[in-house]
Enzyme design. Structure first.
Site, PDB file in Angstrom:
ATOM      1  N   LYS A 112      -3.703  -6.125  -8.107  1.00 47.51           N
ATOM      2  CA  LYS A 112      -2.260  -5.871  -7.996  1.00 47.51           C
ATOM      3  C   LYS A 112      -1.825  -4.987  -9.165  1.00 47.51           C
ATOM      4  CE  LYS A 112      -0.820  -9.940  -5.383  1.00 47.51           C
ATOM      5  NZ  LYS A 112      -0.358  -9.205  -4.198  1.00 47.51           N
TER       6      LYS A 112
ATOM      7  N   ARG B 202      -4.933 -14.619   4.558  1.00 50.97           N
ATOM      8  CA  ARG B 202      -5.388 -14.732   5.953  1.00 50.97           C
ATOM      9  C   ARG B 202      -6.857 -15.116   6.027  1.00 50.97           C
ATOM     10  NH1 ARG B 202      -3.448  -8.683   6.929  1.00 50.97           N
ATOM     11  NH2 ARG B 202      -1.919  -9.497   5.460  1.00 50.97           N
TER      12      ARG B 202
HETATM   13  N1  BES Z   1       0.472 -13.219  -1.775  1.00 48.30           N
HETATM   14  C1  BES Z   1       0.655 -11.906  -1.309  1.00 48.30           C
HETATM   15  C2  BES Z   1       1.971 -11.716  -0.561  1.00 48.30           C
HETATM   16  C3  BES Z   1       3.206 -11.816  -1.409  1.00 48.30           C
HETATM   17  C4  BES Z   1       3.775 -10.676  -1.939  1.00 48.30           C
HETATM   18  C5  BES Z   1       3.807 -13.029  -1.640  1.00 48.30           C
HETATM   19  C6  BES Z   1       4.902 -10.762  -2.715  1.00 48.30           C
HETATM   20  C7  BES Z   1       4.953 -13.129  -2.408  1.00 48.30           C
HETATM   21  C8  BES Z   1       5.508 -11.990  -2.949  1.00 48.30           C
HETATM   22  C9  BES Z   1      -0.485 -11.530  -0.353  1.00 48.30           C
HETATM   23  O1  BES Z   1      -1.706 -12.103  -0.620  1.00 48.30           O
HETATM   24  C10 BES Z   1      -0.657 -10.046  -0.473  1.00 48.30           C
HETATM   25  O2  BES Z   1      -1.067  -9.599  -1.510  1.00 48.30           O
HETATM   26  N2  BES Z   1      -0.339  -9.329   0.598  1.00 48.30           N
HETATM   27  C11 BES Z   1      -0.467  -7.922   0.628  1.00 48.30           C
HETATM   28  C12 BES Z   1      -1.278  -7.580   1.837  1.00 48.30           C
HETATM   29  C13 BES Z   1      -1.727  -6.173   1.878  1.00 48.30           C
HETATM   30  C14 BES Z   1      -2.742  -5.899   0.817  1.00 48.30           C
HETATM   31  C15 BES Z   1      -2.350  -5.915   3.238  1.00 48.30           C
HETATM   32  C16 BES Z   1       0.916  -7.317   0.724  1.00 48.30           C
HETATM   33  O3  BES Z   1       1.725  -7.832   1.504  1.00 48.30           O
HETATM   34  O4  BES Z   1       1.205  -6.367   0.010  1.00 48.30           O
HETATM   35 MN    MN Z   2      -2.842 -10.987  -2.027  1.00 48.05          MN
END
Ligand code: BES
Ligand code: MN
Ligand code: ZN
Length: 500
Positions: free
Chosen positions: A278, A353
């Site tokens: 991230k 997922r």
């Molecule tokens: N845990 C995150 C989603 C999330 C984002 C929760 C912000 C709370 C606040 C999830 O695991 C994630 O990183 N999702 C990505 C998916 C993408 C890489 C396909 C996203 O939504 O950016």
């Molecule tokens: Mn994630």
């Protein structure tokens, strides 16, 4: 904000709250009630103040005549908004408004006398009491555990609630109990990732099982390999905090024959994104990536202590930490699931997922579920789509969807249906394996998540996926919530089982 809140049948209160509607004076029944308590003049005085508008959130205050030099009873007149648009949920905010005032004035006891107003709006008295109890109980959440010597200990008091209406008082008790289950979830959410590790979550589940009488089983280490929980194994690989799958079961002696409800929670104790790290500070707050699982734990608490349905309920928490090391799973890896589906990893940050897939496979194969509901902080995309106003709801089974919608309405936890479509499922197809975990086209992220999960749920089983990434945390003081975790989903799930 309070040390504790309880309901008492006896005694007198320092403060008494009455209610009225927008543009209206207190109705005759409310005035008669106040007269019976010797508070008619104080109520009339409060109602004559300019702030007594009756708008939702309005609050006017007056005192009855006390002994010489001593204030009498504090009378609070709370506004419930437009009578023609009244819904029981307004009592949740009313409870919170009164609660905030009591905190400010260091109140220790409160009677809620809403009979007249509730009758005028033809509202369900017990449900109203429950909503008011939730509002006060949620407002009462404190989490001081992580404050140290540099923060002076705040002075807090216990609060006693009363109502001359037994039905309303019983509702208050229910609402307070549901708030307690929710607050348990919020405290887990708040717990930092160096403390709330995967092992900590397993210990919490064991402790809960012991306290409220649930069966508990935890798969960890070699158990995971034996059962081929490959999502958990891979996502959890890089962390010294090892992954696990937690199963809790509520099975009352009076259970009716039938299939259990299965509740599934994403429980990522921390989400760095993995090797697809991230960026730009978007990691901050990812301690809350366990909130789906925390909500399921809170719901199991409510189910075992408050709701007590005559139905078996199984909870499955997919617990891991998505970290980085030379042992981390990588983009390009292929994972084979126990249902035979293969997944090409394109992005290690789409990890939720991958672990949920294990739990969904297990549920379909081993639990004979009547239905499955999963809660997950799954995508940033759902925040883009719905903000913090609604959770994203994906459910193609009409009967289950309407049950979830009703439970959400009662809880005041808003859900909005988002579409499932074969085109989203096709978007998840991989050139290498069966499917990939994230399509780099950046389209319909929330829908991609749901489409991915659908490959692990058998068609014949009613299933609802709730993406709670936008609603599990609040950025501001609002209604019964302060900045921080909302415990979203605990009360929705409790109400769902209550209606079963
Ligand atoms: N845990 C995150 C989603 C999330 C984002 C929760 C912000 C709370 C606040 C999830 O695991 C994630 O990183 N999702 C990505 C998916 C993408 C890489 C396909 C996203 O939504 O950016
Ligand atoms: Mn994630
Ligand atoms: Zn995540």
């Amino acid at each position: 904000m309070f040390t504790s809140i309880s309901v008492s049948r006896k005694g007198e209160s320092e403060a008494v709250a009455f209610a009225h509607f927008q543009g209206e004076k207190p109705d005759s029944r409310t005035l008669a009630l106040a007269a019976g308590l010797g508070l008619k003049d104080a109520l009339t005085a409060a109602a004559s103040l300019p702030e007594a508008t009756g708008e939702s959130g309005s609050l006017a205050e007056s005192f009855s005549q006390g002994a010489k030099g001593i204030a009498g009873t504090r009378v609070l007149l709370i506004g419930l908004g437009d009578k023609t648009k009244f819904q029981v949920g307004a009592l949740r905010n009313a409870g919170a408004t009164i609660g905030r005032r009591l905190v400010a004035v260091k109140g220790r006891s409160l009677s809620l006398e809403f009979d007249g107003a509730l009758a005028a709006a033809k509202a369900d008295v017990h449900a109203s009491g429950s909503a008011a109890g939730e509002g006060l109980g949620l407002l009462g959440w404190v989490c001081d555990e992580f404050r140290g010597k540099a923060t002076p200990a705040p002075k807090r008091t216990a609060l006693t609630l009363r109502s001359s209406d037994a039905d309303f008082a019983n509702g208050l008790s229910r609402g307070l109990a549901l708030a307690q289950s929710t607050n348990y979830c919020r405290t887990l959410s708040q717990t930092p990732p160096n403390i709330a590790t995967t092992g900590f979550m397993a210990d919490q589940a064991k402790k809960l099982a012991r306290q409220v009488g649930l069966k508990v089983k935890i798969w960890e280490g070699q158990d995971l390999a034996r059962e081929r929980f490959e999502g958990l194994i891979n996502v959890g690989k890089a962390s010294e905090n090892k992954p696990c799958l937690i199963r809790l079961e509520y099975n009352p002696s009076n259970a009716r024959a039938g299939k259990p409800a299965v509740l599934v929670g994403k429980t990522m104790t921390y989400d760095t994104g993995g090797l697809s790290l991230k960026i730009n500070n978007s990691m901050v707050g990812m301690k809350r990536d366990k909130d789906g699982g925390c909500a399921v734990l809170g719901a199991m608490h409510a189910i075992a202590t408050v709701i007590k349905p005559r139905r078996r309920v199984v909870a499955l928490l997919a617990v891991a930490e998505n970290s980085i090391s030379d042992e981390a799973y990588r983009p390009d890896d292929v994972i084979t699931y126990r249902n035979g589906v293969t997944v090409e990893v394109t992005n290690t940050d789409a990890e939720g997922r991958l672990v949920l897939a294990d739990a969904l496979c297990w549920a379909c194969e081993q639990e004979n579920p009547g239905y499955i509901v999963d809660l997950a902080t799954l995508t940033g995309g759902v925040i883009t789509a719905l903000g913090s106003t609604y959770a994203g709801l994906f459910c193609e089974d009409d009967a289950l969807r309407s049950k979830v919608q009703s439970a959400a309405d009662i809880a005041g936890e808003r859900v909005w249906r988002l579409p499932m479509h074969q085109e989203y499922r096709d978007m998840m197809k991989s050139p290498v394996a069966d499917i990939l975990n994230s399509n780099p086209n950046r389209k319909a992220h929330a829908g991609q998540g749901a489409a991915f999960l659908s490959y692990f749920v058998e068609d014949r089983i009613p299933w609802c996926h709730l993406d709670i990434a936008g609603v599990h945390v609040s950025e501001k003081n609002s209604g019964p919530f302060i900045e921080g975790p909302t415990g979203w989903g605990v009360r929705l799930l409790a109400n769902l089982l209550d209606a079963d």
